[in-house]
Scaffold this motif. Structure first.
Motif, mmCIF file in Angstrom:
data_model
loop_
_atom_site.group_PDB
_atom_site.id
_atom_site.type_symbol
_atom_site.label_atom_id
_atom_site.label_comp_id
_atom_site.label_asym_id
_atom_site.label_seq_id
_atom_site.Cartn_x
_atom_site.Cartn_y
_atom_site.Cartn_z
ATOM 1 N N VAL A 2 14.676 20.759 -50.211
ATOM 2 C CA VAL A 2 16.063 20.512 -50.610
ATOM 3 C C VAL A 2 16.110 20.387 -52.125
ATOM 4 O O VAL A 2 15.342 19.638 -52.726
ATOM 5 C CB VAL A 2 16.605 19.228 -49.955
ATOM 6 N N SER A 3 17.043 21.091 -52.733
ATOM 7 C CA SER A 3 17.130 21.075 -54.195
ATOM 8 C C SER A 3 17.744 19.762 -54.688
ATOM 9 O O SER A 3 18.523 19.120 -53.962
ATOM 10 C CB SER A 3 17.968 22.245 -54.694
ATOM 11 N N ASP A 5 20.071 19.480 -56.763
ATOM 12 C CA ASP A 5 21.525 19.656 -56.819
ATOM 13 C C ASP A 5 22.184 19.336 -55.477
ATOM 14 O O ASP A 5 23.253 18.729 -55.432
ATOM 15 C CB ASP A 5 21.882 21.082 -57.243
ATOM 16 N N ILE A 6 21.531 19.749 -54.384
ATOM 17 C CA ILE A 6 22.057 19.456 -53.047
ATOM 18 C C ILE A 6 22.041 17.955 -52.808
ATOM 19 O O ILE A 6 23.011 17.376 -52.319
ATOM 20 C CB ILE A 6 21.224 20.183 -51.954
ATOM 21 N N LEU A 7 20.943 17.301 -53.155
ATOM 22 C CA LEU A 7 20.845 15.847 -52.964
ATOM 23 C C LEU A 7 21.873 15.112 -53.819
ATOM 24 O O LEU A 7 22.497 14.147 -53.367
ATOM 25 C CB LEU A 7 19.437 15.358 -53.282
ATOM 26 N N ALA A 9 24.774 16.284 -54.841
ATOM 27 C CA ALA A 9 26.089 16.520 -54.236
ATOM 28 C C ALA A 9 26.285 15.627 -53.008
ATOM 29 O O ALA A 9 27.365 15.059 -52.807
ATOM 30 C CB ALA A 9 26.241 17.988 -53.863
ATOM 31 N N ALA A 10 25.246 15.493 -52.202
ATOM 32 C CA ALA A 10 25.339 14.633 -51.020
ATOM 33 C C ALA A 10 25.564 13.185 -51.432
ATOM 34 O O ALA A 10 26.432 12.500 -50.886
ATOM 35 C CB ALA A 10 24.071 14.753 -50.173
ATOM 36 N N LEU A 28 26.805 21.444 -47.120
ATOM 37 C CA LEU A 28 25.683 21.689 -48.030
ATOM 38 C C LEU A 28 24.604 22.589 -47.435
ATOM 39 O O LEU A 28 23.638 22.933 -48.108
ATOM 40 C CB LEU A 28 25.075 20.349 -48.462
ATOM 41 N N GLY A 29 24.760 22.957 -46.154
ATOM 42 C CA GLY A 29 23.813 23.873 -45.520
ATOM 43 C C GLY A 29 22.488 23.233 -45.148
ATOM 44 O O GLY A 29 21.452 23.904 -45.142
ATOM 45 N N VAL A 30 22.519 21.936 -44.845
ATOM 46 C CA VAL A 30 21.309 21.232 -44.418
ATOM 47 C C VAL A 30 21.617 20.489 -43.125
ATOM 48 O O VAL A 30 22.770 20.372 -42.726
ATOM 49 C CB VAL A 30 20.807 20.241 -45.506
ATOM 50 N N THR A 34 17.901 16.019 -42.425
ATOM 51 C CA THR A 34 17.430 16.262 -43.791
ATOM 52 C C THR A 34 18.061 15.263 -44.753
ATOM 53 O O THR A 34 17.380 14.723 -45.627
ATOM 54 C CB THR A 34 17.764 17.705 -44.224
ATOM 55 N N LEU A 35 19.349 14.997 -44.584
ATOM 56 C CA LEU A 35 19.999 14.018 -45.446
ATOM 57 C C LEU A 35 19.362 12.635 -45.270
ATOM 58 O O LEU A 35 19.065 11.955 -46.251
ATOM 59 C CB LEU A 35 21.502 13.949 -45.156
#
Length: 76
Positions: A2-3, A5-7, A9-10, A28-30, A34-35
């Motif tokens: 997970v990038s 940037d994704i983390l 944003a979350a 976010l496509g995860v 994963t979160l």
């Protein structure tokens, strides 16, 4: 993987109670898992925020000019 940037944003989106964890993950496509795996404090981010009590009272208020802005008393 997970990038960052994704983390980020979350983390930015999680405190908003209008967004479910499932919706954020899908956006976010995860996966939800994963979160939870990558954001250890996810449950705390989702907890309702209770504002701290305000200190002082209206009787202690001061207006911008520095004058007492407490309750006004009228002369009889």
């Amino acid at each position: 993987m997970v990038s960052p940037d994704i983390l980020r944003a979350a983390r930015d989106t999680l405190p908003n109670p209008e967004n479910s964890v499932e919706t954020i993950a899908k956006l976010l496509g995860v996966s939800v898992g994963t979160l939870y795996n990558h954001i250890p404090d996810l449950k705390e981010l989702r907890a309702p925020r209770i504002p701290a009590p305000l200190e002082g009272t209206a009787d202690d208020a001061v207006d911008p000019d520095g004058r007492d802005a407490g309750p006004q008393r009228q002369e009889p």
